[in-house]
Write a protein that holds these residues in place. Sequence first.
Motif, short mmCIF file in Angstrom:
data_model
loop_
_atom_site.label_atom_id
_atom_site.label_comp_id
_atom_site.label_asym_id
_atom_site.label_seq_id
_atom_site.Cartn_x
_atom_site.Cartn_y
_atom_site.Cartn_z
N VAL A 235 -14.57 0.44 2.93
CA VAL A 235 -13.14 0.18 3.11
C VAL A 235 -12.40 1.52 3.30
O VAL A 235 -11.50 1.61 4.14
CB VAL A 235 -12.58 -0.60 1.90
N PRO A 262 -10.56 -2.30 -3.54
CA PRO A 262 -11.15 -3.55 -3.02
C PRO A 262 -12.66 -3.62 -3.19
O PRO A 262 -13.22 -4.70 -3.41
CB PRO A 262 -10.77 -3.54 -1.53
N CYS A 296 -1.25 -8.31 6.13
CA CYS A 296 -2.41 -9.16 6.44
C CYS A 296 -2.65 -9.24 7.95
O CYS A 296 -3.78 -9.51 8.38
CB CYS A 296 -2.34 -10.54 5.79
N TYR A 299 -5.64 -7.09 8.90
CA TYR A 299 -6.98 -7.32 8.34
C TYR A 299 -8.06 -7.30 9.42
O TYR A 299 -9.13 -6.72 9.23
CB TYR A 299 -7.05 -8.67 7.59
N LEU A 302 -8.87 -3.84 10.43
CA LEU A 302 -9.61 -3.13 9.38
C LEU A 302 -11.06 -3.61 9.32
O LEU A 302 -11.99 -2.80 9.22
CB LEU A 302 -8.92 -3.33 8.02
N ARG A 340 -11.30 -10.17 3.25
CA ARG A 340 -9.87 -10.52 3.25
C ARG A 340 -9.37 -10.72 1.81
O ARG A 340 -8.28 -10.26 1.46
CB ARG A 340 -9.64 -11.82 4.04
N LEU A 343 -8.97 -7.40 0.20
CA LEU A 343 -7.79 -6.70 0.71
C LEU A 343 -6.51 -7.33 0.15
O LEU A 343 -5.55 -6.62 -0.18
CB LEU A 343 -7.77 -6.73 2.25
N TYR A 346 -6.10 -5.90 -3.22
CA TYR A 346 -5.56 -4.53 -3.17
C TYR A 346 -4.04 -4.57 -2.96
O TYR A 346 -3.29 -3.85 -3.63
CB TYR A 346 -6.23 -3.72 -2.04
N ARG A 347 -3.59 -5.41 -2.01
CA ARG A 347 -2.16 -5.40 -1.68
C ARG A 347 -1.30 -5.98 -2.80
O ARG A 347 -0.15 -5.61 -2.96
CB ARG A 347 -1.93 -6.20 -0.39
#
Length: 349
Positions: A235, A262, A296, A299, A302, A340, A343, A346-347
């Motif tokens: 990541v 993540p 998002c 994503y 990423l 996803r 992530l 994380y957010r």
Amino acid sequence: MNQNVIISRNIAADITAAVSAITPDRVFVLTDQTTLECCWPRLCDVACLSAAQMITIPPTDAAKTLDSLTHVWAAMQDGGATRHSLLINIGGGMVTDLGGFAASTFKRGMAYVNVPTTLLSMVDASVGGKTGINFRGLKNEIGVFNTPHTVILDTQFLRTLDTENIRSGYAEMLKHGLISDEQTLAELLRFDLENVDFTALADMVARSVAVKQRIVTEDPHEHGIRKALNLGHTVGHAFESFALAQNRPILHGYAVAYGLIPELYLAATRCGFPTQCLHQVEAFVRDNYGHFSFGCKHYDSLIDLMRHDKKNTAGTINFTLLAAVGDIRINQTATPDDIREALDYYREN
Ligand code: GLY
């Protein structure tokens, strides 16, 4: 493959001894503009360096390019370098990676010595023989494994660093703690990065580089246990490349620190990594590195960047995870949906 890493108390003597052991026909020194100003004054009087041919490239990861590499090859060719010459790379990870690659490929390979001057380079980049450059927006896309003859590590250089560069290197130390043991990790999480105790840091650096040295000696070409060093990097590298593409570059260690969260979330959900430890690392990263913002809608980009990672075999995204501190699980895969979710975590935290 032995990794010859010297924790130096007398840098002049250690550089002189390395040069004497190699007996090169010519010595070249590669550095970048910032290192030339901040660190070279401590070294320019070392007798075996005063006659060396200097090669300077611009600073920062933005200079880790084919153009800089061409400049180094051309300077060595113009300076009469042969396969029996020596390149001494003095600087951060960009210089040691690029210089290592230049030396490994010039006339099919000449010796090189690394003198890392940043924390990131001391605990990670300069040790273990990963060399290379960035290419078409991808980090370290072109390169070879080739161990330096010697790495000479002088923690006095750490005093020249700004706080961001200390934090950047420290993220790799945190990673080494996570793959080692709870006591080491606890010490790292207690350390005050606002008011750095350089004496304590020097001691921690020596222990941190020993973790890397032990692993790369066992598995120099990353067929097995060396993959442990990729914790946080699947990541992390995607964050780093994404930030660069958005014209808001972040330092490598910051990307790794953000990437750890993540990935430790994946470790918790898939391998039983303790959530209490995830929360401790998360709090340390938030307090010391802040937050990496993305939405998002990013994503897919990423995940696409993660697919380009060198650690993958076709069609998979490979992770190194942990079942507990020091309990390493290499060759883990995760689906785009798993990623996803990580992530999202994380957010939202
Ligand atoms: N930076 C990770 C490694 O050297 O393998």
